[in-house]
Design a protein around this motif. Structure first.
Motif, PDB file in Angstrom:
ATOM      1  N   SER A   1       5.035  -2.233 -10.221  1.00  0.00           N
ATOM      2  CA  SER A   1       5.358  -3.592  -9.751  1.00  0.00           C
ATOM      3  C   SER A   1       6.440  -4.589 -10.746  1.00  0.00           C
ATOM      4  N   ILE A   2       7.414  -4.476 -10.176  1.00  0.00           N
ATOM      5  CA  ILE A   2       7.511  -5.787 -11.038  1.00  0.00           C
ATOM      6  C   ILE A   2       7.137  -6.818 -11.008  1.00  0.00           C
ATOM      7  N   ASP A   3       6.355  -7.973 -10.325  1.00  0.00           N
ATOM      8  CA  ASP A   3       6.269  -9.403 -10.547  1.00  0.00           C
ATOM      9  C   ASP A   3       4.880  -9.054  -9.311  1.00  0.00           C
ATOM     10  N   GLY A   4       4.017  -8.510  -8.742  1.00  0.00           N
ATOM     11  CA  GLY A   4       3.434  -8.551  -7.414  1.00  0.00           C
ATOM     12  C   GLY A   4       3.153  -8.440  -5.950  1.00  0.00           C
ATOM     13  N   GLU A   5       4.716  -8.836  -5.945  1.00  0.00           N
ATOM     14  CA  GLU A   5       5.082  -8.229  -4.636  1.00  0.00           C
ATOM     15  C   GLU A   5       6.537  -7.520  -4.363  1.00  0.00           C
ATOM     16  N   ASN A   6       6.696  -7.719  -5.770  1.00  0.00           N
ATOM     17  CA  ASN A   6       8.469  -6.172  -5.466  1.00  0.00           C
ATOM     18  C   ASN A   6       8.131  -5.157  -6.001  1.00  0.00           C
ATOM     19  N   TYR A   7       8.176  -4.307  -5.977  1.00  0.00           N
ATOM     20  CA  TYR A   7       8.542  -2.378  -6.413  1.00  0.00           C
ATOM     21  C   TYR A   7       9.521  -2.376  -6.180  1.00  0.00           C
ATOM     22  N   ALA A   8       9.615  -0.756  -7.887  1.00  0.00           N
ATOM     23  CA  ALA A   8      10.386  -0.090  -8.097  1.00  0.00           C
ATOM     24  C   ALA A   8      10.326   1.090  -8.574  1.00  0.00           C
ATOM     25  N   ILE A   9      10.798   2.501  -8.314  1.00  0.00           N
ATOM     26  CA  ILE A   9      10.603   3.804  -8.763  1.00  0.00           C
ATOM     27  C   ILE A   9      12.575   4.660  -9.250  1.00  0.00           C
ATOM     28  N   THR A  10      11.851   5.007  -9.949  1.00  0.00           N
ATOM     29  CA  THR A  10      13.082   5.576 -10.722  1.00  0.00           C
ATOM     30  C   THR A  10      13.813   6.621  -9.160  1.00  0.00           C
ATOM     31  N   ALA A  11      14.390   6.853  -8.621  1.00  0.00           N
ATOM     32  CA  ALA A  11      15.024   8.070  -7.518  1.00  0.00           C
ATOM     33  C   ALA A  11      13.957   9.671  -8.395  1.00  0.00           C
ATOM     34  N   ILE A  12      14.507   9.702  -9.619  1.00  0.00           N
ATOM     35  CA  ILE A  12      13.986  10.829 -10.578  1.00  0.00           C
ATOM     36  C   ILE A  12      12.304  11.217 -10.478  1.00  0.00           C
ATOM     37  N   SER A  13      11.799  10.287  -9.912  1.00  0.00           N
ATOM     38  CA  SER A  13      10.388  11.118  -9.492  1.00  0.00           C
ATOM     39  C   SER A  13       9.600  10.460  -8.404  1.00  0.00           C
ATOM     40  N   LEU A  14      10.650   9.797  -7.246  1.00  0.00           N
ATOM     41  CA  LEU A  14      10.545  10.060  -5.267  1.00  0.00           C
ATOM     42  C   LEU A  14      10.892  11.380  -5.139  1.00  0.00           C
ATOM     43  N   MET A  15      12.348  11.833  -6.112  1.00  0.00           N
ATOM     44  CA  MET A  15      12.425  13.946  -6.104  1.00  0.00           C
ATOM     45  C   MET A  15      11.818  14.374  -6.466  1.00  0.00           C
ATOM     46  N   SER A  16      10.849  14.245  -7.569  1.00  0.00           N
ATOM     47  CA  SER A  16       9.525  14.810  -7.659  1.00  0.00           C
ATOM     48  C   SER A  16       8.185  14.677  -7.443  1.00  0.00           C
TER      49      SER A  16
ATOM     50  N   ALA B   1       0.835  -1.183  -0.168  1.00  0.00           N
ATOM     51  CA  ALA B   1      -0.093  -0.301   0.365  1.00  0.00           C
ATOM     52  C   ALA B   1       0.900   0.933  -0.181  1.00  0.00           C
ATOM     53  N   PHE B   2       1.586   1.633   0.590  1.00  0.00           N
ATOM     54  CA  PHE B   2       2.926   1.524   0.783  1.00  0.00           C
ATOM     55  C   PHE B   2       3.230   2.245  -0.583  1.00  0.00           C
ATOM     56  N   ALA B   3       3.780   1.461  -1.379  1.00  0.00           N
ATOM     57  CA  ALA B   3       4.138   1.495  -2.308  1.00  0.00           C
ATOM     58  C   ALA B   3       4.060   1.856  -3.950  1.00  0.00           C
ATOM     59  N   LYS B   4       2.057   1.934  -3.315  1.00  0.00           N
ATOM     60  CA  LYS B   4       1.205   2.184  -4.392  1.00  0.00           C
ATOM     61  C   LYS B   4       0.620   3.275  -4.075  1.00  0.00           C
ATOM     62  N   LYS B   5       1.091   4.038  -2.922  1.00  0.00           N
ATOM     63  CA  LYS B   5       0.918   5.384  -3.008  1.00  0.00           C
ATOM     64  C   LYS B   5       1.997   6.548  -3.217  1.00  0.00           C
ATOM     65  N   LEU B   6       2.644   5.726  -3.091  1.00  0.00           N
ATOM     66  CA  LEU B   6       3.897   6.559  -3.824  1.00  0.00           C
ATOM     67  C   LEU B   6       4.493   6.233  -5.330  1.00  0.00           C
ATOM     68  N   VAL B   7       3.505   5.730  -5.869  1.00  0.00           N
ATOM     69  CA  VAL B   7       3.728   5.490  -7.306  1.00  0.00           C
ATOM     70  C   VAL B   7       4.849   4.176  -7.932  1.00  0.00           C
ATOM     71  N   PHE B   8       5.230   3.453  -6.954  1.00  0.00           N
ATOM     72  CA  PHE B   8       5.846   2.713  -7.389  1.00  0.00           C
ATOM     73  C   PHE B   8       5.345   1.763  -7.923  1.00  0.00           C
TER      74      PHE B   8
END
Length: 134
Positions: free
Chosen positions: A114-129, A105-112
């Motif tokens: 989904s890589i495969d349903g249980e792992n998430y990622a986001i670019t540092a640029i997106s988080l900086m924004s 839920a935390f990852a989705k809130k920050l717009v990470f």
């Protein structure tokens, strides 16, 4: 391993200031994992990956992150700090490994994404924004 010692020091300093610890909490393993010693307030296990795996290359991967007091902003504050650290040390992505319901839920809130349903990622640029970090 030596190249990540400064990163370990930055994370240790952050946790000591944020949680008022007097002694070092953080260690760096030979396989580039930053972990906290057992303590009552924070539990951190962070993988440092420069090569592509399940996660994109140049990724700081949160494998475990927990705080004794939840839902008061520690996770968001740490992620903002980690975004600044990622930028400082040339990491382009931040990941969350094996997310449970709360961290998903935390990852989705920050717009990470989904890589495969249980792992998430986001670019540092997106988080900086997201955090409006210049």
């Amino acid at each position: 391993m030596i190249e990540y010692e400064e990163l370990r020091n930055d994370i240790d300093r952050y946790l000591m200031e944020r949680f008022k610890y007097r002694k070092s909490l953080v260690s760096l393993t030979v396989d580039n994992i930053i972990a906290t010693r057992r303590n009552s307030r924070v539990d951190l296990y962070l993988r440092i990956r420069k090569v592509e795996s399940r996660f994109p290359p140049d990724c700081l991967i949160i494998a475990r992150l927990g705080f004794n007091k939840e839902r008061i902003g520690h996770g968001m504050h740490f992620l903002r700090f980690l975004t600044e650290v990622a930028r400082k040390y040339g990491f382009n992505h931040i990941g969350i490994e094996c997310a449970n319901a709360k961290s998903s839920a935390f990852a989705k809130k920050l717009v990470f994404y989904s890589i495969d349903g249980e792992n998430y990622a986001i670019t540092a640029i997106s988080l900086m924004s997201y955090f409006s970090i210049n």
